[in-house]
Design a protein around this motif. Structure first.
Motif, mmCIF file in Angstrom:
data_model
loop_
_atom_site.group_PDB
_atom_site.id
_atom_site.type_symbol
_atom_site.label_atom_id
_atom_site.label_comp_id
_atom_site.label_asym_id
_atom_site.label_seq_id
_atom_site.Cartn_x
_atom_site.Cartn_y
_atom_site.Cartn_z
ATOM 1 N N LYS A 1 0.827 -1.210 0.000
ATOM 2 C CA LYS A 1 0.000 0.000 0.000
ATOM 3 C C LYS A 1 0.860 1.258 0.000
ATOM 4 O O LYS A 1 0.545 2.235 -0.698
ATOM 5 C CB LYS A 1 -0.944 -0.009 1.206
ATOM 6 N N ARG A 2 1.944 1.227 0.792
ATOM 7 C CA ARG A 2 2.818 2.405 0.856
ATOM 8 C C ARG A 2 3.466 2.680 -0.508
ATOM 9 O O ARG A 2 3.537 3.834 -0.948
ATOM 10 C CB ARG A 2 3.905 2.179 1.913
ATOM 11 N N PHE A 3 3.972 1.609 -1.152
ATOM 12 C CA PHE A 3 4.628 1.812 -2.441
ATOM 13 C C PHE A 3 3.618 2.237 -3.499
ATOM 14 O O PHE A 3 3.884 3.151 -4.289
ATOM 15 C CB PHE A 3 5.347 0.539 -2.893
ATOM 16 N N ASP A 4 2.464 1.593 -3.529
ATOM 17 C CA ASP A 4 1.455 1.927 -4.532
ATOM 18 C C ASP A 4 0.982 3.366 -4.364
ATOM 19 O O ASP A 4 0.764 4.089 -5.345
ATOM 20 C CB ASP A 4 0.281 0.960 -4.412
ATOM 21 N N ASN A 5 0.854 3.811 -3.121
ATOM 22 C CA ASN A 5 0.469 5.202 -2.869
ATOM 23 C C ASN A 5 1.553 6.160 -3.353
ATOM 24 O O ASN A 5 1.251 7.228 -3.904
ATOM 25 C CB ASN A 5 0.224 5.400 -1.375
ATOM 26 N N ALA A 6 2.823 5.768 -3.158
ATOM 27 C CA ALA A 6 3.926 6.617 -3.622
ATOM 28 C C ALA A 6 3.910 6.751 -5.141
ATOM 29 O O ALA A 6 4.165 7.835 -5.689
ATOM 30 C CB ALA A 6 5.263 6.036 -3.158
ATOM 31 N N VAL A 7 3.632 5.659 -5.828
ATOM 32 C CA VAL A 7 3.526 5.697 -7.294
ATOM 33 C C VAL A 7 2.417 6.654 -7.712
ATOM 34 O O VAL A 7 2.595 7.492 -8.616
ATOM 35 C CB VAL A 7 3.263 4.288 -7.860
ATOM 36 N N ASN A 8 1.276 6.563 -7.053
ATOM 37 C CA ASN A 8 0.143 7.431 -7.394
ATOM 38 C C ASN A 8 0.471 8.894 -7.091
ATOM 39 O O ASN A 8 0.102 9.793 -7.878
ATOM 40 C CB ASN A 8 -1.099 7.001 -6.619
ATOM 41 N N GLN A 9 1.157 9.159 -5.996
ATOM 42 C CA GLN A 9 1.542 10.538 -5.672
ATOM 43 C C GLN A 9 2.511 11.097 -6.705
ATOM 44 O O GLN A 9 2.396 12.259 -7.119
ATOM 45 C CB GLN A 9 2.174 10.596 -4.281
ATOM 46 N N ALA A 10 3.459 10.266 -7.138
ATOM 47 C CA ALA A 10 4.421 10.708 -8.155
ATOM 48 C C ALA A 10 3.715 10.989 -9.474
ATOM 49 O O ALA A 10 4.044 11.958 -10.177
ATOM 50 C CB ALA A 10 5.505 9.662 -8.342
ATOM 51 N N ARG A 11 2.746 10.162 -9.797
ATOM 52 C CA ARG A 11 2.003 10.358 -11.039
ATOM 53 C C ARG A 11 1.186 11.640 -10.986
ATOM 54 O O ARG A 11 1.144 12.425 -11.945
ATOM 55 C CB ARG A 11 1.096 9.141 -11.294
ATOM 56 N N GLU A 12 0.541 11.885 -9.835
ATOM 57 C CA GLU A 12 -0.260 13.105 -9.668
ATOM 58 C C GLU A 12 0.611 14.365 -9.706
ATOM 59 O O GLU A 12 0.157 15.431 -10.119
ATOM 60 C CB GLU A 12 -1.028 13.039 -8.347
ATOM 61 N N ALA A 13 1.868 14.209 -9.297
ATOM 62 C CA ALA A 13 2.799 15.346 -9.313
ATOM 63 C C ALA A 13 3.428 15.561 -10.683
ATOM 64 O O ALA A 13 4.266 16.457 -10.855
ATOM 65 C CB ALA A 13 3.892 15.120 -8.266
ATOM 66 N N GLY A 14 3.044 14.757 -11.657
ATOM 67 C CA GLY A 14 3.551 14.907 -13.012
ATOM 68 C C GLY A 14 4.927 14.305 -13.230
ATOM 69 O O GLY A 14 5.578 14.584 -14.252
ATOM 70 N N LEU A 15 5.366 13.442 -12.298
ATOM 71 C CA LEU A 15 6.694 12.842 -12.397
ATOM 72 C C LEU A 15 6.679 11.494 -13.104
ATOM 73 O O LEU A 15 7.739 10.909 -13.341
ATOM 74 C CB LEU A 15 7.289 12.684 -10.990
ATOM 75 N N LEU A 16 5.504 11.026 -13.421
ATOM 76 C CA LEU A 16 5.322 9.778 -14.163
ATOM 77 C C LEU A 16 4.287 10.006 -15.260
ATOM 78 O O LEU A 16 3.454 10.893 -15.152
ATOM 79 C CB LEU A 16 4.811 8.671 -13.232
ATOM 80 N N GLY A 17 4.358 9.193 -16.290
ATOM 81 C CA GLY A 17 3.357 9.263 -17.339
ATOM 82 C C GLY A 17 3.919 9.673 -18.690
ATOM 83 O O GLY A 17 5.068 9.366 -19.020
#
Length: 426
Positions: free
Chosen positions: A135-151
């Motif tokens: 859960k912690r890692f998956d949340n970190a991925v989602n936070q990075a994506r929302e911050a525009g750092l992924l995608g």
């Protein structure tokens, strides 16, 4: 412990260390932004990682920079980066804490690795029982994506990359890299024949690089502070710090980040020493698949690849299992042989049948029903497994048997001759 300016996991002491705001406030994603801005080229990153001397932290100890250089990032078609977080070997529990307390550092490390090899996506394969780390890692991925750092077109760089979290089902065999690939693809987790190696034919038949959690999580700090910095705080042929999981008969079990090359006796003291005022009898220095060492050898070694190899074992994943002077070594080996018997995937006959034979013979001895010829039978069976299987699980099962008999054969013979443990002589 080590000074705060020398550790790789700088956020552990902070509140909400797993949150993106905490990570960014402490320099997180700065390296990633420089990479995307073209300030650091893929070759420069590889060179820096080679300079650092970091070797795979999952057990194999292969030089990370060299591994990355095997991939042709300009080859056409998709490529993948995989993180092996399937931490299933007895004695190992460092990677789950990295995902608990430093998930963004792992995310950034995976993104940098993906950029270096020209990957379009990354997958973190997490052991099925690790629900909180997942859960912690998956949340970190989602936070990075929302911050525009992924995608897509990340920060206007033209580079497209995304990360996915894959939860396994708790099979130890899926810690083997090709079995992990099979599992991600939705197949039964069984190792592949090699060659071809993953760098040429990996996930979905495409070039793939696989690294351990601790390895990838170390990358942002290596690039932030320089390869020379990392190399200098380690030992020859083993750069940097290392997270050691210390468990067993120890007063203060846990994960300890120390310099590579730290004397074992110092690590033992850091973990509070042997519990209950007892004496040290034996140490398994790298997880259950590495050879057991008697106390006198362990107390003379340093915690790095070459020193532990000289002592007669392997650093492995740095999973240190402590055994006190009241340990029944026959019972300890019985438990280990049971684990490998249960976890064999059954693909290779020597492993499928041999692990069962080793467990049944040790179990028979421990029940007081052993025969004099059982010692040679164990040596023969373990020898017939070593080097005769597709992956390393067979060797991992055989190595403990050989080392326990090398150092503690007298305890097995006492069971055979008297029907009980050496502790039951009275």
């Amino acid at each position: 412990m080590i000074p705060q300016n020398e550790n790789c996991y700088r956020l552990n002491h902070l509140e909400n260390s797993w949150d993106i705001d905490t990570y960014v406030a402490n320099g997180g994603y700065e390296v990633w932004k420089k990479v995307l801005a073209g300030e650091i080229t893929p070759q420069e990153i590889i060179d820096e990682v080679k300079t650092s001397g970091i070797r795979g932290r999952g057990g194999a100890g292969f030089p990370t920079g060299l591994k990355w250089s095997f991939m042709n990032r300009n080859a056409p078609g998709p490529k993948y980066i995989l993180c092996n977080s399937d931490e299933g070997e007895p004695g190992t529990f460092k990677d789950r804490d990295i995902m608990r307390y430093n998930p963004h550092q792992l995310v950034e490390g995976m993104m940098i690795a993906g950029y270096v090899i020209g990957a379009c996506a990354g997958y973190n394969y997490i052991r099925g029982e690790f629900w909180e780390p997942y859960k912690r890692f998956d949340n970190a991925v989602n936070q990075a994506r929302e911050a525009g750092l992924l995608g897509k077109n990340i920060l206007g760089s033209g580079f497209d990359f995304d990360l996915y979290t894959h939860l396994g089902a708790g099979a130890y065999i899926c810690g083997e890299e090709t079995a992990l690939i099979e599992s991600v693809e939705g197949k039964k987790g069984q190792p592949r024949f090699k060659p071809p190696f993953p760098a040429s034919y990996g996930l979905y038949g495409k070039p793939t690089t696989i690294n351990n959690t601790e390895t990838l999580a170390s990358i942002p700090m290596i690039l932030a502070k320089g390869g020379d910095w990392f190399a200098d705080i380690g030992a020859p042929n083993a750069g940097g710090t290392k997270c050691y999981s210390v468990s067993g008969h120890i007063s203060n079990p846990g994960n300890f980040e120390v310099r590579m090359g730290t004397p074992f006796k110092d690590l033992l003291e850091l973990a509070g020493g042997v519990w209950k005022g007892r004496k040290l009898k034996a140490v398994i220095p790298g997880g259950s698949s590495t050879a057991v060492l008697p106390a006198e050898k362990a107390l003379e070694m340093n915690m790095d690849y070459d020193s532990i190899a000289k002592a007669g074992s392997f650093l492995g994943a740095g999973s240190v299992i402590i055994m006190d002077d009241q340990t029944d070594m026959v019972r300890a080996l019985e438990r280990l042989t049971w684990f490998y018997y249960e976890e064999s995937c059954g693909q290779c006959t020597p492993c499928r049948e041999g692990t069962g034979w080793m467990y049944r013979v040790v179990h028979r001895i421990r029940q007081g029903k052993g025969r004099p010829e059982d010692i040679e039978l164990l040596k023969d069976v373990s020898g017939k497994i070593m080097g005769r299987v597709i992956c390393g699980l067979g060797d991992a099962a055989a190595i403990p048997v050989g080392s326990f008999l090398d150092h503690y054969e007298h305890e097995f013979r006492h069971y055979i001759e008297h029907g009980c443990s050496i502790f039951d002589r009275a």
